[in-house]
Design a protein around this motif. Structure first.
Motif, PDB file in Angstrom:
ATOM      1  N   ASP A   1      -3.950  48.658 132.177  1.00  0.00           N
ATOM      2  CA  ASP A   1      -5.354  48.263 132.215  1.00  0.00           C
ATOM      3  C   ASP A   1      -6.153  48.931 131.101  1.00  0.00           C
ATOM      4  OD1 ASP A   1      -4.913  46.667 134.405  1.00  0.00           O
ATOM      5  OD2 ASP A   1      -5.413  48.236 135.863  1.00  0.00           O
ATOM      6  N   GLU A   2      -5.691  50.088 130.634  1.00  0.00           N
ATOM      7  CA  GLU A   2      -6.397  50.803 129.577  1.00  0.00           C
ATOM      8  C   GLU A   2      -6.300  50.081 128.231  1.00  0.00           C
ATOM      9  OE1 GLU A   2      -4.879  54.718 129.413  1.00  0.00           O
ATOM     10  OE2 GLU A   2      -5.827  55.389 131.283  1.00  0.00           O
ATOM     11  N   ILE A   3      -5.348  49.182 128.082  1.00  0.00           N
ATOM     12  CA  ILE A   3      -5.187  48.464 126.812  1.00  0.00           C
ATOM     13  C   ILE A   3      -5.421  46.969 127.004  1.00  0.00           C
ATOM     14  CG2 ILE A   3      -3.663  50.154 125.752  1.00  0.00           C
ATOM     15  CD1 ILE A   3      -1.278  48.517 126.661  1.00  0.00           C
ATOM     16  N   ALA A   4      -6.180  46.622 128.040  1.00  0.00           N
ATOM     17  CA  ALA A   4      -6.460  45.206 128.298  1.00  0.00           C
ATOM     18  C   ALA A   4      -7.230  44.565 127.151  1.00  0.00           C
ATOM     19  CB  ALA A   4      -7.244  45.059 129.603  1.00  0.00           C
ATOM     20  N   HIS A   5      -7.984  45.386 126.409  1.00  0.00           N
ATOM     21  CA  HIS A   5      -8.786  44.834 125.313  1.00  0.00           C
ATOM     22  C   HIS A   5      -7.907  44.228 124.210  1.00  0.00           C
ATOM     23  CE1 HIS A   5      -7.682  48.874 123.941  1.00  0.00           C
ATOM     24  NE2 HIS A   5      -7.822  48.424 122.711  1.00  0.00           N
ATOM     25  N   LEU A   6      -6.650  44.651 124.115  1.00  0.00           N
ATOM     26  CA  LEU A   6      -5.774  44.114 123.075  1.00  0.00           C
ATOM     27  C   LEU A   6      -5.493  42.629 123.270  1.00  0.00           C
ATOM     28  CD1 LEU A   6      -3.202  47.050 122.729  1.00  0.00           C
ATOM     29  CD2 LEU A   6      -5.087  46.473 121.186  1.00  0.00           C
ATOM     30  N   ASP A   7      -5.633  42.154 124.508  1.00  0.00           N
ATOM     31  CA  ASP A   7      -5.456  40.722 124.756  1.00  0.00           C
ATOM     32  C   ASP A   7      -6.601  39.889 124.189  1.00  0.00           C
ATOM     33  OD1 ASP A   7      -3.003  40.743 125.921  1.00  0.00           O
ATOM     34  OD2 ASP A   7      -3.727  40.753 127.988  1.00  0.00           O
ATOM     35  N   PHE A   8      -7.646  40.553 123.755  1.00  0.00           N
ATOM     36  CA  PHE A   8      -8.789  39.840 123.190  1.00  0.00           C
ATOM     37  C   PHE A   8      -8.825  39.975 121.669  1.00  0.00           C
ATOM     38  CE2 PHE A   8      -9.690  40.386 127.600  1.00  0.00           C
ATOM     39  CZ  PHE A   8     -10.367  39.241 127.963  1.00  0.00           C
TER      40      PHE A   8
ATOM     41  N   GLY B   1       2.405  51.885 112.527  1.00  0.00           N
ATOM     42  CA  GLY B   1       1.216  52.721 112.413  1.00  0.00           C
ATOM     43  C   GLY B   1       0.880  53.459 113.691  1.00  0.00           C
ATOM     44  N   GLY B   2      -0.401  53.383 114.092  1.00  0.00           N
ATOM     45  CA  GLY B   2      -0.845  54.068 115.298  1.00  0.00           C
ATOM     46  C   GLY B   2      -0.335  53.483 116.587  1.00  0.00           C
ATOM     47  N   GLY B   3       0.222  52.279 116.546  1.00  0.00           N
ATOM     48  CA  GLY B   3       0.906  51.742 117.709  1.00  0.00           C
ATOM     49  C   GLY B   3       0.184  50.673 118.491  1.00  0.00           C
ATOM     50  N   SER B   4      -0.894  50.096 117.958  1.00  0.00           N
ATOM     51  CA  SER B   4      -1.617  49.073 118.725  1.00  0.00           C
ATOM     52  C   SER B   4      -0.754  47.840 118.970  1.00  0.00           C
ATOM     53  CB  SER B   4      -2.909  48.684 117.997  1.00  0.00           C
ATOM     54  OG  SER B   4      -2.637  48.190 116.699  1.00  0.00           O
TER      55      SER B   4
ATOM     56  N   LEU C   1       1.734  48.735 121.614  1.00  0.00           N
ATOM     57  CA  LEU C   1       1.090  48.730 122.934  1.00  0.00           C
ATOM     58  C   LEU C   1       0.898  47.309 123.455  1.00  0.00           C
ATOM     59  CD1 LEU C   1      -1.624  51.505 122.433  1.00  0.00           C
ATOM     60  CD2 LEU C   1       0.371  51.616 123.941  1.00  0.00           C
ATOM     61  N   LEU C   2       0.554  46.405 122.561  1.00  0.00           N
ATOM     62  CA  LEU C   2       0.368  45.006 122.962  1.00  0.00           C
ATOM     63  C   LEU C   2       1.684  44.420 123.483  1.00  0.00           C
ATOM     64  CD1 LEU C   2      -1.564  42.594 123.089  1.00  0.00           C
ATOM     65  CD2 LEU C   2      -0.961  42.078 120.717  1.00  0.00           C
ATOM     66  N   ALA C   3       2.781  44.746 122.787  1.00  0.00           N
ATOM     67  CA  ALA C   3       4.088  44.285 123.262  1.00  0.00           C
ATOM     68  C   ALA C   3       4.445  44.913 124.602  1.00  0.00           C
ATOM     69  CB  ALA C   3       5.158  44.609 122.213  1.00  0.00           C
ATOM     70  N   LEU C   4       4.116  46.190 124.777  1.00  0.00           N
ATOM     71  CA  LEU C   4       4.368  46.857 126.053  1.00  0.00           C
ATOM     72  C   LEU C   4       3.572  46.230 127.178  1.00  0.00           C
ATOM     73  CD1 LEU C   4       4.472  50.681 125.184  1.00  0.00           C
ATOM     74  CD2 LEU C   4       6.325  49.300 126.145  1.00  0.00           C
ATOM     75  N   LYS C   5       2.317  45.884 126.886  1.00  0.00           N
ATOM     76  CA  LYS C   5       1.467  45.307 127.918  1.00  0.00           C
ATOM     77  C   LYS C   5       2.057  44.015 128.471  1.00  0.00           C
ATOM     78  CE  LYS C   5      -3.259  43.866 128.888  1.00  0.00           C
ATOM     79  NZ  LYS C   5      -2.826  42.685 129.642  1.00  0.00           N
ATOM     80  N   HIS C   6       2.771  43.287 127.617  1.00  0.00           N
ATOM     81  CA  HIS C   6       3.345  42.018 128.048  1.00  0.00           C
ATOM     82  C   HIS C   6       4.814  42.165 128.429  1.00  0.00           C
ATOM     83  CE1 HIS C   6      -0.073  39.338 127.205  1.00  0.00           C
ATOM     84  NE2 HIS C   6      -0.410  40.271 126.329  1.00  0.00           N
ATOM     85  N   HIS C   7       5.210  43.399 128.799  1.00  0.00           N
ATOM     86  CA  HIS C   7       6.519  43.674 129.383  1.00  0.00           C
ATOM     87  C   HIS C   7       7.668  43.248 128.467  1.00  0.00           C
ATOM     88  CE1 HIS C   7       4.406  44.517 133.175  1.00  0.00           C
ATOM     89  NE2 HIS C   7       3.715  43.416 132.946  1.00  0.00           N
ATOM     90  N   THR C   8       7.489  43.433 127.169  1.00  0.00           N
ATOM     91  CA  THR C   8       8.583  43.134 126.243  1.00  0.00           C
ATOM     92  C   THR C   8       9.712  44.128 126.465  1.00  0.00           C
ATOM     93  OG1 THR C   8       6.979  42.332 124.616  1.00  0.00           O
ATOM     94  CG2 THR C   8       9.193  42.824 123.815  1.00  0.00           C
ATOM     95  N   PRO C   9      10.917  43.665 126.745  1.00  0.00           N
ATOM     96  CA  PRO C   9      11.992  44.595 127.138  1.00  0.00           C
ATOM     97  C   PRO C   9      12.556  45.441 126.002  1.00  0.00           C
ATOM     98  CG  PRO C   9      12.811  42.356 127.059  1.00  0.00           C
ATOM     99  CD  PRO C   9      11.336  42.255 126.863  1.00  0.00           C
ATOM    100  N   GLU C  10      12.454  44.964 124.760  1.00  0.00           N
ATOM    101  CA  GLU C  10      13.016  45.720 123.633  1.00  0.00           C
ATOM    102  C   GLU C  10      12.107  45.562 122.423  1.00  0.00           C
ATOM    103  OE1 GLU C  10      17.211  46.296 121.152  1.00  0.00           O
ATOM    104  OE2 GLU C  10      17.044  44.785 122.743  1.00  0.00           O
TER     105      GLU C  10
END
Length: 531
Positions: free
Chosen positions: A5-12, A33-36, A39-48
């Motif tokens: 939920d802390e990175i929900a803004h990345l969906d926008f 880079g810093g990993g945004s 994080l976006l890939a993590l938010k969408h449950h990317t397995p690898e």
């Protein structure tokens, strides 16, 4: 922290579009880079997730002092951080990805100001795009996000380069069906798919844009009325430009467009260079209305430097002539008094070899950046090898010059053959070697460059030795001419590399060496007699 939920803004952001179109299973993030993007890939449950970061200092900070700040994302089991250049990594693996993501790799301020217009980038060339596509799964997507520029140029160049690549793929038909383009007020995202986008996927893209007030710029079945609805421009220029590039008259559109949006290649990898010489007068007039957003400052700075260098060099070369005092021929202290033809021959010969040497240097430094994956490595190696082995070549001139008058033909002949070999098979050799470790690539570059550099060391001392016999009083002036030509050649070489590419620049260098060769055997070919 692991709380999505802390990175929900990345969906926008426009970068999130691929995750709403398809569900990628394996993702490659270029320029982590810093990993945004990670994080976006993590938010969408990317397995690898494979995260590539070419800058080791950034990687060390993310794994060390700032690991807690980033939530230790690079310590998660589904993420692998590789400190490697993207193309070097892809050349060394056979892995296929569902998504390859290149998002906002440049600073927004540098991109807007055009400060990178004279900087090469091998991530946005037709060869790079072909490599990305070859590492996608059958349903894989290549996503490219750039900062939005007005008038449109960055995004249109991505489209132009992508279309050039797609048209060379023998199994792809109807390239427009493999393209999806959206924009926000600040960024543009372009998706390229190996498999045509389905109507369901296009509908999801429209929903994604409508919910976020993003503009859907282009897809194959989209009417123009759906473009330019939220962040409204004076005209739907992004849609019109994309449609023109996809159409039958794309070459005509590229030729008459205000900016250079032609596809970038490894031979001319200056993605951010949009300046067109033919549009120079129109651009100058437009500057009075729209100012800096219309120009690329990086290239303008190079041009300004060239003007200063050319003016200063001309002044320094010509000013000694004003101090000449013509003495009676019989009383000239250094022997034969120079003739006007001697002055012209000296300028032509030493200016030609100065320009030619620097043209080769300014082509080889960025060219070998591709092989060595970093401009610092390339600059250090190319300059070091050129200077050291050219010095060895200069030391050998006396021995070879004593063996006969035709020795300089050998030097120029080897240089021309080397340039032809580099132009013909250099790219294929680089692609083969890019999968090697850094030491192996260094060894290949050293071997290849040392041969050229040795013979580049012949023309300058050869000319000085002959000039010392025919017109010894002109030797100091010849040193100055060569030095000034080298300064001008470095800047002019950069301008030409950006404008016409490395191959043509190296061929121009060969032409100047041929001019110097002819001058050596014709212009200097007189015995030192009193006039």
């Amino acid at each position: 922290t692991g709380n999505r939920d802390e990175i929900a803004h990345l969906d926008f952001t426009t970068m999130a579009l691929p995750y709403f179109i398809r569900k990628p299973g394996k993702t490659l993030v270029v320029g982590a880079g810093g990993g945004s993007d990670v994080l976006l890939a993590l938010k969408h449950h990317t397995p690898e997730i494979i995260a590539l970061e070419a800058n080791k200092q950034i990687a060390d900070l993310l794994l060390g002092p700032f690991s807690d700040f980033t939530g230790q994302i690079y310590s998660r089991p589904e993420i692998t951080l590789e400190v490697r250049d993207a193309r070097q990594y892809l050349q060394s693996v056979d892995t296929r990805f569902d998504l390859i993501n290149l998002s906002l790799l440049d600073s927004p301020h540098m991109a807007t100001g055009g400060l990178q217009s004279a900087s090469e980038s091998y991530l946005y060339t037709t060869e790079a795009f072909s490599l990305y596509l070859s590492h996608l799964t059958e349903s894989g997507i290549l996503a490219v996000t750039r900062w939005l520029k007005l008038p449109p140029r960055d995004a249109l160049r991505v489209i132009s380069t992508a279309l050039e690549t797609l048209r060379e793929e023998p199994l792809l038909r109807g390239v427009e069906k493999h393209l999806l383009f959206i924009r926000s007020w600040r960024t543009t995202t372009i998706l390229l798919s190996k498999f045509p986008f389905t109507p369901e996927e296009l509908a999801r893209a429209e929903t994604f844009c409508d919910e976020r007030s993003f503009d859907l710029v282009y897809h194959a079945d989209m009417p123009s009325s759906k473009a330019n609805r939220y962040d409204i421009l004076e005209a739907p220029s992004f849609y019109e430009g994309t449609a023109a590039l996809i159409g039958q008259a794309s070459k005509d559109f590229i030729g008459r467009y205000f900016f250079d949006i032609s596809a970038t290649t490894d031979d001319r990898p200056y993605f951010s260079h949009f300046f067109r010489w033919t549009k120079g007068p129109a651009l100058f007039r437009q500057l009075r209305k729209e100012g800096l957003p219309m120009i690329e400052l990086g290239f303008i700075f190079v041009l300004a430097t060239l003007i200063q260098a050319a003016f200063a060099s001309g002044l320094l070369i010509l000013s000694p002539l004003s101090c000449l005092r013509w003495k009676p021929r019989s009383s000239h202290p250094t022997g034969p008094q120079p003739r006007i033809s001697d002055f012209l021959t000296t300028v032509l010969y030493f200016a030609s070899i100065g320009l030619a040497f620097m043209f080769l240097e300014m082509a080889l430094i960025p060219k070998y950046t591709l092989l060595l994956s970093h401009p610092v490595y390339s600059t250090s190696l190319v300059l070091g090898v050129l200077l050291v082995f050219a010095g060895f070549g200069s030391l050998s001139v006396r021995r070879f010059q004593a063996k006969g008058p035709g020795f300089l033909w050998i030097s120029v002949g080897v240089i021309i053959c080397w340039v032809g070999l580099q132009a013909g098979v250099g790219d294929a050799l680089f692609n083969l070697a890019m999968g090697w470790n850094l030491l192996g690539r260094f060894a290949l570059a050293l071997l290849f460059l040392s041969v050229l550099s040795f013979f580049l060391g012949w023309p300058f001392p050869s000319g000085l030795r002959l000039l010392a016999k025919t017109s010894p009083g002109l030797v100091p002036w010849a040193w100055g001419i060569n030095g000034c030509a080298s300064v001008v050649g470095a800047v002019l070489g950069k301008c030409l590399a950006v404008s016409i590419g490395f191959r043509l620049l190296m061929f121009i260098a060969c032409f100047f060496y041929l001019v110097a060769l002819i001058t050596y055997y014709i212009g200097f070919n007189r015995k030192p007699t009193l006039l």
